[in-house]
Design an enzyme around this catalytic site. Structure first.
Site, mmCIF file in Angstrom:
data_model
loop_
_atom_site.group_PDB
_atom_site.id
_atom_site.type_symbol
_atom_site.label_atom_id
_atom_site.label_comp_id
_atom_site.label_asym_id
_atom_site.label_seq_id
_atom_site.Cartn_x
_atom_site.Cartn_y
_atom_site.Cartn_z
ATOM 1 C CG HIS A 130 -0.138 0.036 2.524
ATOM 2 N ND1 HIS A 130 0.362 -1.113 3.192
ATOM 3 C CD2 HIS A 130 0.455 1.159 3.212
ATOM 4 C CE1 HIS A 130 1.204 -0.628 4.255
ATOM 5 N NE2 HIS A 130 1.224 0.747 4.208
ATOM 6 C CG HIS B 298 7.195 4.895 1.359
ATOM 7 N ND1 HIS B 298 7.216 6.032 2.236
ATOM 8 C CD2 HIS B 298 7.073 3.666 2.194
ATOM 9 C CE1 HIS B 298 6.707 5.397 3.359
ATOM 10 N NE2 HIS B 298 6.523 4.243 3.365
#
Ligand code: 3AM
Length: 178
Positions: free
Chosen positions: A37, A121
Protein backbone atom coordinates in the site's frame (compact mmCIF):
# COMPACT_ATOMS: atom_id res chain seq x y z
CA UNK A 1 -8.87 0.39 16.10
CA UNK A 2 -5.48 1.08 14.63
CA UNK A 3 -6.11 3.09 11.45
CA UNK A 4 -4.26 4.50 8.49
CA UNK A 5 -5.21 6.09 5.17
CA UNK A 6 -3.57 4.68 2.06
CA UNK A 7 -3.82 3.91 -1.62
CA UNK A 8 -4.13 0.28 -2.55
CA UNK A 9 -2.46 -1.05 -5.69
CA UNK A 10 -3.83 -2.97 -8.65
CA UNK A 11 -3.01 -6.68 -8.56
CA UNK A 12 -0.97 -6.54 -11.75
CA UNK A 13 1.32 -4.04 -10.08
CA UNK A 14 1.47 -6.03 -6.84
CA UNK A 15 2.64 -9.03 -8.81
CA UNK A 16 5.32 -6.98 -10.56
CA UNK A 17 6.60 -5.74 -7.21
CA UNK A 18 6.45 -9.22 -5.70
CA UNK A 19 8.55 -10.46 -8.60
CA UNK A 20 11.21 -7.84 -7.86
CA UNK A 21 11.01 -8.68 -4.19
CA UNK A 22 11.87 -12.33 -4.77
CA UNK A 23 15.49 -11.50 -3.99
CA UNK A 24 17.75 -12.94 -1.36
CA UNK A 25 18.58 -10.22 1.14
CA UNK A 26 19.39 -11.79 4.51
CA UNK A 27 17.64 -9.77 7.22
CA UNK A 28 14.79 -8.61 4.94
CA UNK A 29 11.22 -9.42 5.98
CA UNK A 30 9.35 -9.06 2.71
CA UNK A 31 5.88 -7.55 2.84
CA UNK A 32 3.33 -10.00 1.39
CA UNK A 33 1.83 -8.64 -1.87
CA UNK A 34 -1.67 -8.41 -0.35
CA UNK A 35 -0.24 -5.89 2.15
CA UNK A 36 1.40 -3.51 -0.35
CA UNK A 37 0.00 0.00 0.00
CA UNK A 38 1.03 3.63 -0.24
CA UNK A 39 0.41 5.30 3.12
CA UNK A 40 -1.08 8.79 2.92
CA UNK A 41 -1.50 9.24 6.67
CA UNK A 42 -0.84 6.98 9.63
CA UNK A 43 -3.54 7.62 12.26
CA UNK A 44 -2.87 4.97 14.90
CA UNK A 45 -5.02 3.69 17.73
CA UNK A 46 -8.41 5.41 17.54
CA UNK A 47 -11.51 5.21 19.73
CA UNK A 48 -14.80 4.46 17.93
CA UNK A 49 -16.27 7.95 18.23
CA UNK A 50 -13.22 9.47 16.60
CA UNK A 51 -13.18 6.83 13.85
CA UNK A 52 -16.69 8.00 12.99
CA UNK A 53 -15.56 11.64 12.81
CA UNK A 54 -12.65 10.60 10.64
CA UNK A 55 -14.95 8.69 8.31
CA UNK A 56 -17.27 11.73 8.00
CA UNK A 57 -14.37 14.06 7.31
CA UNK A 58 -12.87 11.76 4.67
CA UNK A 59 -16.29 11.25 3.04
CA UNK A 60 -16.68 15.01 2.68
CA UNK A 61 -13.29 15.41 1.02
CA UNK A 62 -13.42 16.24 -2.70
CA UNK A 63 -10.45 15.62 -4.96
CA UNK A 64 -9.88 14.51 -8.51
CA UNK A 65 -8.64 11.12 -9.61
CA UNK A 66 -5.21 10.97 -11.22
CA UNK A 67 -2.54 8.52 -12.23
CA UNK A 68 0.72 7.78 -10.52
CA UNK A 69 3.84 5.90 -11.42
CA UNK A 70 5.96 3.85 -9.05
CA UNK A 71 9.62 4.29 -9.84
CA UNK A 72 12.98 3.76 -8.20
CA UNK A 73 13.81 2.09 -4.93
CA UNK A 74 15.27 3.43 -1.72
CA UNK A 75 15.75 2.75 1.96
CA UNK A 76 14.90 4.34 5.27
CA UNK A 77 17.41 4.20 8.10
CA UNK A 78 17.31 5.00 11.79
CA UNK A 79 20.40 5.43 13.93
CA UNK A 80 22.63 4.29 11.08
CA UNK A 81 20.68 1.06 10.51
CA UNK A 82 18.52 0.38 7.46
CA UNK A 83 14.95 -0.24 8.56
CA UNK A 84 12.90 -0.40 5.36
CA UNK A 85 13.30 -1.02 1.65
CA UNK A 86 10.73 0.70 -0.55
CA UNK A 87 9.57 1.48 -4.03
CA UNK A 88 9.34 5.19 -4.73
CA UNK A 89 6.87 7.31 -6.67
CA UNK A 90 7.50 9.74 -9.52
CA UNK A 91 6.96 13.35 -8.51
CA UNK A 92 3.22 13.87 -8.46
CA UNK A 93 1.60 17.18 -7.43
CA UNK A 94 -1.89 15.61 -7.50
CA UNK A 95 -0.80 13.00 -4.99
CA UNK A 96 0.70 15.71 -2.78
CA UNK A 97 -2.54 17.67 -3.08
CA UNK A 98 -4.63 14.67 -2.03
CA UNK A 99 -2.32 13.95 0.90
CA UNK A 100 -2.55 17.59 1.95
CA UNK A 101 -6.34 17.54 1.89
CA UNK A 102 -6.40 14.37 3.99
CA UNK A 103 -3.97 15.90 6.49
CA UNK A 104 -6.14 19.02 6.80
CA UNK A 105 -9.33 16.97 7.19
CA UNK A 106 -7.76 14.84 9.92
CA UNK A 107 -6.41 17.83 11.81
CA UNK A 108 -9.93 19.27 11.81
CA UNK A 109 -10.99 16.02 13.53
CA UNK A 110 -8.53 16.81 16.31
CA UNK A 111 -5.53 14.75 15.26
CA UNK A 112 -2.09 16.16 15.97
CA UNK A 113 -0.35 17.39 12.81
CA UNK A 114 1.97 14.88 11.13
CA UNK A 115 5.44 16.35 11.64
CA UNK A 116 7.26 14.15 9.18
CA UNK A 117 7.59 15.19 5.57
CA UNK A 118 5.40 13.17 3.20
CA UNK A 119 7.69 10.75 1.38
CA UNK A 120 5.41 8.63 -0.78
CA UNK A 121 6.57 5.02 -0.97
CA UNK A 122 5.44 1.41 -0.99
CA UNK A 123 7.32 -0.62 1.61
CA UNK A 124 8.68 -3.81 0.09
CA UNK A 125 10.53 -5.13 3.12
CA UNK A 126 11.30 -4.32 6.71
CA UNK A 127 14.91 -4.83 7.64
CA UNK A 128 16.59 -6.19 10.76
CA UNK A 129 20.38 -6.46 10.74
CA UNK A 130 20.31 -6.63 7.00
CA UNK A 131 23.38 -7.59 5.00
CA UNK A 132 24.10 -4.07 3.71
CA UNK A 133 26.03 -5.21 0.64
CA UNK A 134 23.03 -7.19 -0.62
CA UNK A 135 20.77 -4.25 0.06
CA UNK A 136 22.99 -1.89 -1.90
CA UNK A 137 23.08 -4.35 -4.82
CA UNK A 138 19.29 -4.58 -4.80
CA UNK A 139 18.92 -0.80 -4.81
CA UNK A 140 21.44 -0.45 -7.62
CA UNK A 141 19.82 -3.22 -9.65
CA UNK A 142 16.34 -1.70 -9.41
CA UNK A 143 16.95 1.99 -9.20
CA UNK A 144 15.82 2.56 -12.76
CA UNK A 145 12.65 0.49 -12.28
CA UNK A 146 9.63 2.23 -13.68
CA UNK A 147 6.12 0.74 -13.42
CA UNK A 148 3.16 1.28 -15.72
CA UNK A 149 1.18 4.33 -14.57
CA UNK A 150 -1.68 3.26 -12.29
CA UNK A 151 -5.05 4.98 -12.03
CA UNK A 152 -5.96 6.35 -8.60
CA UNK A 153 -9.74 6.40 -8.37
CA UNK A 154 -10.20 6.12 -4.63
CA UNK A 155 -8.34 6.18 -1.37
CA UNK A 156 -8.96 3.84 1.55
CA UNK A 157 -9.22 3.89 5.32
CA UNK A 158 -7.52 0.71 6.55
CA UNK A 159 -7.50 -0.91 9.95
CA UNK A 160 -4.40 -2.80 10.90
CA UNK A 161 -3.97 -5.71 13.26
CA UNK A 162 -0.38 -6.22 14.17
CA UNK A 163 0.79 -9.78 13.76
CA UNK A 164 3.99 -11.64 14.50
CA UNK A 165 4.74 -12.51 10.90
CA UNK A 166 2.81 -9.86 9.00
CA UNK A 167 0.12 -7.38 9.97
CA UNK A 168 -3.39 -7.87 8.65
CA UNK A 169 -4.70 -4.80 6.86
CA UNK A 170 -8.43 -4.55 6.31
CA UNK A 171 -9.93 -1.96 3.98
CA UNK A 172 -12.72 -0.40 6.07
CA UNK A 173 -13.99 2.34 3.74
CA UNK A 174 -13.13 3.38 0.18
CA UNK A 175 -13.55 7.06 -0.70
CA UNK A 176 -14.04 7.70 -4.42
CA UNK A 177 -12.20 10.48 -6.20
CA UNK A 178 -14.11 12.50 -8.78
O1 3AM B 1 3.55 2.66 4.66
P1 3AM B 1 4.61 2.08 5.50
O2 3AM B 1 4.77 0.59 5.31
O3 3AM B 1 5.92 2.81 5.42
O4 3AM B 1 5.11 1.46 9.26
C1 3AM B 1 3.72 1.57 9.15
C2 3AM B 1 3.26 1.54 7.72
O5 3AM B 1 4.15 2.33 7.00
C3 3AM B 1 3.30 2.96 9.56
O6 3AM B 1 2.01 3.09 9.01
C4 3AM B 1 1.92 2.29 7.84
C5 3AM B 1 0.73 1.40 7.93
O7 3AM B 1 0.80 0.59 9.08
N1 3AM B 1 3.32 3.17 10.99
C6 3AM B 1 3.15 2.25 11.96
N2 3AM B 1 3.24 2.84 13.16
C7 3AM B 1 3.49 4.15 12.96
C8 3AM B 1 3.70 5.26 13.80
N3 3AM B 1 3.65 5.16 15.13
C9 3AM B 1 3.55 4.36 11.56
N4 3AM B 1 3.78 5.57 11.03
C10 3AM B 1 3.97 6.58 11.88
N5 3AM B 1 3.91 6.45 13.23
Amino acid sequence: MRLFVALDLPWSLRLTLAHLAAAGIPGARWVPPENYHLTLRFIGETPGYRAEDIDHALSALRARGFSLTLAGVGTFAKGGRSTALWMGVERNPQLDHLQNKIETALQRCGLEPERRRFQPHVTLARLDNVVEGKLVSFVQAHNLFHAEPMPVEHFTLFSSQLGKEASVYTPEVEYPLA
